[in-house]
Structures are given as structure tokens and as C-alpha cells.
Enzyme design. Structure first.
Site, PDB file in Angstrom:
ATOM      1  CB  CYS A   1     -23.026 -81.441  -3.581  1.00 41.88           C
ATOM      2  SG  CYS A   1     -23.009 -83.131  -3.058  1.00 41.88           S
ATOM      3  CD  GLU A   2     -24.727 -75.089  -6.900  1.00 43.76           C
ATOM      4  OE1 GLU A   2     -23.548 -75.290  -6.556  1.00 43.76           O
ATOM      5  OE2 GLU A   2     -25.105 -74.098  -7.536  1.00 43.76           O
TER       6      GLU A   2
ATOM      7  CE1 TYR B   1     -19.190 -69.174 -26.086  1.00 45.38           C
ATOM      8  CE2 TYR B   1     -21.187 -69.710 -27.287  1.00 45.38           C
ATOM      9  CZ  TYR B   1     -20.047 -68.951 -27.147  1.00 45.38           C
ATOM     10  OH  TYR B   1     -19.768 -67.972 -28.054  1.00 45.38           O
TER      11      TYR B   1
ATOM     12  CD  GLU C   1     -15.473 -61.472 -34.255  1.00 47.57           C
ATOM     13  OE1 GLU C   1     -14.343 -60.977 -34.287  1.00 47.57           O
ATOM     14  OE2 GLU C   1     -16.315 -61.181 -33.377  1.00 47.57           O
ATOM     15  N   PRO C   2     -18.857 -66.358 -36.080  1.00 46.14           N
ATOM     16  CG  PRO C   2     -19.344 -67.912 -37.755  1.00 46.14           C
ATOM     17  CD  PRO C   2     -18.581 -66.653 -37.491  1.00 46.14           C
ATOM     18  N   GLY C   3     -19.601 -68.571 -33.413  1.00 46.94           N
ATOM     19  CA  GLY C   3     -19.030 -69.584 -32.516  1.00 46.94           C
ATOM     20  C   GLY C   3     -20.044 -70.697 -32.347  1.00 46.94           C
TER      21      GLY C   3
ATOM     22  CE1 TYR D   1     -24.917 -67.258 -19.585  1.00 45.30           C
ATOM     23  CE2 TYR D   1     -24.462 -69.427 -20.507  1.00 45.30           C
ATOM     24  CZ  TYR D   1     -24.027 -68.168 -20.121  1.00 45.30           C
ATOM     25  OH  TYR D   1     -22.709 -67.842 -20.276  1.00 45.30           O
TER      26      TYR D   1
ATOM     27  N   GLY E   1     -23.091 -64.491 -33.125  1.00 48.76           N
ATOM     28  CA  GLY E   1     -24.392 -64.422 -32.459  1.00 48.76           C
ATOM     29  C   GLY E   1     -25.519 -65.147 -33.159  1.00 48.76           C
TER      30      GLY E   1
ATOM     31  NE  ARG F   1     -24.931 -72.117 -23.341  1.00 49.10           N
ATOM     32  CZ  ARG F   1     -26.164 -72.134 -23.800  1.00 49.10           C
ATOM     33  NH1 ARG F   1     -26.813 -73.271 -23.919  1.00 49.10           N
ATOM     34  NH2 ARG F   1     -26.753 -71.023 -24.159  1.00 49.10           N
TER      35      ARG F   1
HETATM   36  N1  LLP Z   1     -17.590 -62.369 -31.291  1.00 55.74           N
HETATM   37  C1  LLP Z   1     -17.558 -61.766 -30.096  1.00 55.74           C
HETATM   38  C2  LLP Z   1     -16.840 -60.490 -29.943  1.00 55.74           C
HETATM   39  C3  LLP Z   1     -18.194 -62.351 -28.989  1.00 55.74           C
HETATM   40  O1  LLP Z   1     -18.162 -61.751 -27.811  1.00 55.74           O
HETATM   41  C4  LLP Z   1     -18.859 -63.601 -29.157  1.00 55.74           C
HETATM   42  C5  LLP Z   1     -19.503 -64.255 -28.042  1.00 55.74           C
HETATM   43  C6  LLP Z   1     -18.865 -64.188 -30.433  1.00 55.74           C
HETATM   44  C7  LLP Z   1     -18.214 -63.544 -31.477  1.00 55.74           C
HETATM   45  C8  LLP Z   1     -19.504 -65.509 -30.719  1.00 55.74           C
HETATM   46  O2  LLP Z   1     -20.873 -65.504 -30.508  1.00 55.74           O
HETATM   47  P1  LLP Z   1     -21.744 -66.790 -30.922  1.00 55.74           P
HETATM   48  O3  LLP Z   1     -21.734 -66.872 -32.420  1.00 55.74           O
HETATM   49  O4  LLP Z   1     -21.118 -67.971 -30.290  1.00 55.74           O
HETATM   50  O5  LLP Z   1     -23.089 -66.506 -30.369  1.00 55.74           O
HETATM   51  N2  LLP Z   1     -21.442 -68.411 -22.747  1.00 55.74           N
HETATM   52  C9  LLP Z   1     -22.642 -67.920 -23.409  1.00 55.74           C
HETATM   53  C10 LLP Z   1     -22.306 -67.232 -24.704  1.00 55.74           C
HETATM   54  C11 LLP Z   1     -21.407 -66.040 -24.534  1.00 55.74           C
HETATM   55  C12 LLP Z   1     -21.061 -65.404 -25.840  1.00 55.74           C
HETATM   56  C13 LLP Z   1     -20.014 -64.370 -25.653  1.00 55.74           C
HETATM   57  N3  LLP Z   1     -19.537 -63.783 -26.864  1.00 55.74           N
HETATM   58  C14 LLP Z   1     -23.569 -69.100 -23.648  1.00 55.74           C
HETATM   59  O6  LLP Z   1     -23.244 -70.203 -23.247  1.00 55.74           O
HETATM   60  O7  LLP Z   1     -24.651 -68.936 -24.182  1.00 55.74           O
END
Ligand code: LLP
Length: 432
Positions: A359-360, A388, A288-290, A332, A246, A328
């Protein structure tokens, strides 16, 4: 990467030492480009935060942000863990040669097949989300005479200030065992009773694109409080406290993210102080950074085509991609910056509105961005698209999904081929 920090040469945007305009011509557009050096730098910034803290730790990349064979290979090279949320992500990771024992499996509705796949491959840990999953996993483990590491995903009642779709830590959430009502404790009792489930710790995730540090501090306090309570009542010791992901990134100059190392210092200081107060052994800390690993490293390159000028109102600049390769903004109201990759030295003279080819009416990639004059054929680079974007891409309007290229040290490598029209109809069957 905000636009003022970008590298350019002869008016061209340079990514990982490679001319982005050359990339657009070589591979076509829309094109997704990742600067791999930037991915490694972000990982290192998290590591720096953990160094000297005295904690054992794991950085478990949330693959949902961007999951391809090449990405898992970079993660493997960086000795990271990863978390997957579907059989498809698990399959991709294994196919990439990613070590099974470094994989965590998340999800609020894992299927029997997915649990079997996880057990057959002896992945690192299954993060159990609900009571049905406990039963299902129990069945799988009994049938296979196997055992596996598990964690419990908790809903600790903390919500982060972020977009409402991203809040997952509050009580009203589809994820995890609620702590307040005692569900979490009941889950603990069930799992501790099961000899085939090796409970290594607890997990919580409070949201995504978080800028404030308070949510993580609260979460760290809460998790140690839970562990202390369970230690007293059940003699449970958490080897691992997993605080989810997050960590926010900057999409525009208005965003002010906190550096990963600062987040981590705050988390480790809090857990250390609370654990010592409660006489608990120091747990391993997992995160768990994404987004923060891949977001700033990604660029979407588009070719400018038509435009529409509405007198006394605005002009739309249309590019050859859109909501199919980045949903996105539509989903969002996400904001991005962009630059003209083949004209980096030109002054921004207009407030531009960048729209896609779908087309939107909602297919607006950037509602407002300062750009120089643009012409058909110019290459527009949208910044910070790495998280994402491609992972949520679709074939809406039967547009093929873009190719993905990795760049590093002046080299470029195609890592996902562009879809062809044949690919689009590959799964279609005749009716007549
Ligand atoms: N761990 C868990 C259990 C999660 O559900 C998520 C994201 C993460 C880690 C990674 O979070 P991050 O570090 O990437 O913020 N599609 C949306 C984001 C959905 C995130 C869902 N869970 C967007 O494009 O903003």
C-alpha cells in the site's frame, strides 16, 4: 543474466536445470530462487583473475548481500572467506558450520556484545573502524586475556562513481579512519602498541556497483603508498591489503560491467609494480565482493494478478510481491529486467510497468520493461535480484517474507521457509 542469455524449454524459463514454473507452483510465490551453479561460476571468475598473479589472496564474500545458513554452507564448500557486519550474520555463519577463522567482522558501531562474541569465537579478523572500537576491543581482550587479528579500515579519500548512498571511500564518510587528516596514522600507533591486537593489514572499500576500473587502480596505488609510508615511519609491514568489494553487475542491457578477472588483473598488476618500486614484500590481496557473487544468480518469481489500465497513459501489471521482498527499486531507483517465465517464446509487445501489492505508490518494481501480453496467473521472473533483495526484505504491511530455493544440476532445495502468518505474530505480546 540478461534476458537474451536465459535458458528455456517448451516456453518455460529453466533455472539450474529446473523448470521455474514448476518451482512457482511447488513452493508458491513470491519466491526467491538462486542458481547455485551461477554463484560458483562468479567465484571462479574472481579466482581466475588471481591465478598466475603470484599473489596470495582471499575472496571474502560480503554476506550482507545475502546471508542464510545455506549460503554460508556453499561458501564453505567453495573455501571462501566471508565478512559479517553484525552479531546476527556472525551467528548465522557459525550456525551454518562456517569456519570462524575465515570470518572478518566489519561495522562502524560494533557493540560490546558483538566484539565479545567475535573474540569468544576467535574469528579470523576484526576490521577496526574507529577509536571507540579500539578502546572497546582493548577492554574485551584484557578481560578475556585473549588476543585477535585486526585490520584498520581506512577512508582513503577516493570516491567511486556510483549511486550516492553507496559511496563510502570519500573523506566525508561514517566509515573508517581518515587518512588525510592523520587519524589513520594515530590509529596505527595505538594498535601497534597493543600486544593483544595482531595488526595484519589495512582495508578500504570505495563503493558499490562500480563499473569503472579507475577507482580500484587509484585505491591500489594509494594503499601501497600508505603501507610504504608506514613501513618507513613505523617499520609496519602489511601482510594483507584488503580492497573491499563493489564490483558492478548488469541489471539491464544498458549496464556494461567489467569481468571480475579483468578487475583483479588490474589490481594485482598495480600492487605488484608499486610494491616492487617501494621495495616492499608482496602483500596478500583480499577482496570482499557481495553483489557480484550472488546478484546474477538470483531470480524473484511472482504471480501476476490484477492490472490497471489508465486510458492514454499506461497499464500497471500487479504482482503478488513488491517492496517487501525487493526494496531496491523504491530505495535506489534500481532498474531490473523481467520475463514471463511461462511464456518465454512470446514476442514482447508492450512496455509494461510492474507494481507490487504494497500500500504505497512508490511500490513499483519495474518502471518500464518490454513484455509480451500477460494474464492473471502468469509467472513473472525478475532477473538479477540475488544481491540485497532478500537480505533487505521486510514485513511491511505484514506480508510474510518469501521462501528461498536453491537450484543446481536439475535439483531444487528449499533453503529458507516462507514465513507464515503465525511467524508474523510470533514475537507479539498481548497488552490486554
Ligand atoms: N565490503 C564492505 C566494507 C562493504 O561495505 C560492502 C558493501 C561490500 C564489501 C560489498 O559490496 P558489493 O560487492 O556488494 O558491492 N544495499 C545496497 C548496497 C550497499 C552496499 C554496502 N556495502 C544496494 O542494494 O545496492
Amino acid at each position: 543474466m540478461i534476458s537474451s542469455e536465459l535458458e528455456s524449454s517448451n516456453g518455460h524459463l529453466i533455472l539450474g536445470g529446473v523448470d521455474s514454473v514448476d518451482l512457482a507452483h511447488k513452493y508458491g510465490t513470491p519466491l526467491v530462487v538462486y542458481d547455485v551453479g551461477e554463484i560458483r561460476k562468479q567465484i571462479q571468475d574472481f579466482r581466475t583473475g588471481f591465478e598466475d598473479s603470484g599473489f596470495k589472496y582471499e575472496i571474502s564474500y560480503a554476506s550482507k548481500a545475502f546471508a542464510t545458513v545455506a549460503m554460508y554452507q556453499v561458501l564453505k564448500q567453495e573455501h571462501l572467506h566471508t565478512d559479517v557486519v553484525s552479531g546476527g550474520e556472525l551467528f548465522t555463519a557459525l550456525k551454518a558450520g562456517f569456519p570462524a577463522e575465515k570470518i572478518s567482522f566489519h561495522g562502524n558501531n560494533k557493540s560490546l556484545d558483538e566484539l565479545e562474541m567475535a573474540v569468544d569465537n576467535q574469528i579470523g579478523v576484526i576490521i577496526i573502524d574507529n577509536f571507540y572500537e579500539i578502546k572497546l576491543l582493548e577492554r574485551v581482550l584484557n578481560e578475556k586475556k585473549a588476543s585477535i587479528n585486526v585490520m584498520l579500515r581506512l577512508t582513503p579519500g577516493i570516491s567511486a562513481h556510483t549511486h550516492k548512498y553507496d559511496q563510502t571511500g570519500q573523506v566525508d564518510s561514517k566509515f573508517g579512519f581518515d587518512v588525510e587528516s592523520g587519524q589513520a596514522e594515530k590509529a596505527l600507533q595505538l594498535v601497534m602498541k597493543n600486544e593483544n591486537m595482531n595488526l595484519i593489514g589495512i582495508h578500504a572499500h570505495i563503493g558499490s556497483q562500480i563499473f569503472g576500473i579507475e577507482g580500484f587502480t587509484l585505491l591500489a596505488h594509494k594503499m601501497v603508498e600508505i603501507v610504504a609510508d608506514w613501513h618507513k615511519k613505523y617499520n609496519f609491514t602489511a601482510r594483507v591489503i584488503n580492497l573491499g568489494g563493489g564490483f558492478g553487475i548488469s541489471y539491464t542491457a544498458d549496464d556494461e560491467p567489467i569481468a571480475p578477472s579483468v578487475f583483479i588483473k588490474q589490481i594485482t598488476d598495480t600492487i605488484k609494480a608499486d610494491s616492487q618500486n617501494d621495495d616492499l614484500p608482496l602483500p596478500e590481496i583480499w577482496i570482499e565482493p557481495g553483489r557480484s557473487i550472488v546478484g546474477p544468480a538470483g531470480y524473484n518469481l511472482y504471480t501476476v494478478g490484477s492490472h490497471k489500465d489508465i486510458p492514454n497513459l499506461k497499464s500497471y501489471i500487479n504482482v503478488d510481491g513488491g517492496m517487501g521482498d525487493n526494496i531496491r527499486p523504491a530505495l535506489y531507483q534500481a532498474k531490473y529486467e523481467a520475463v514471463v517465465a511461462n511464456n518465454m517464446d512470446a514476442k514482447a509487445t508492450q512496455e509494461a510497468h510492474v507494481s507490487g501489492k504494497y500500500c504505497e505508490s512508490g511500490d513499483i518494481l519495474i518502471d518500464s520493461v518490454k513484455l509480451p501480453e500477460v494474464e492473471p496467473g502468469d509467472v513473472l521472473a525478475m532477473l538479477d535480484t540475488g544481491a540485497y533483495g532478500y537480505s533487505m526484505a521486510s514485513n511491511y504491511n505484514r506480508n510474510p517474507r518469501p521462501a528461498v530455493v536453491f537450484v543446481e544440476n536439475g535439483q531444487d532445495k528449499l533453503v529458507v521457509k516462507r514465513e507464515s502468518y503465525e511467524d508474523l505474530t510470533r514475537l507479539d505480546l498481548n497488552y490486554l
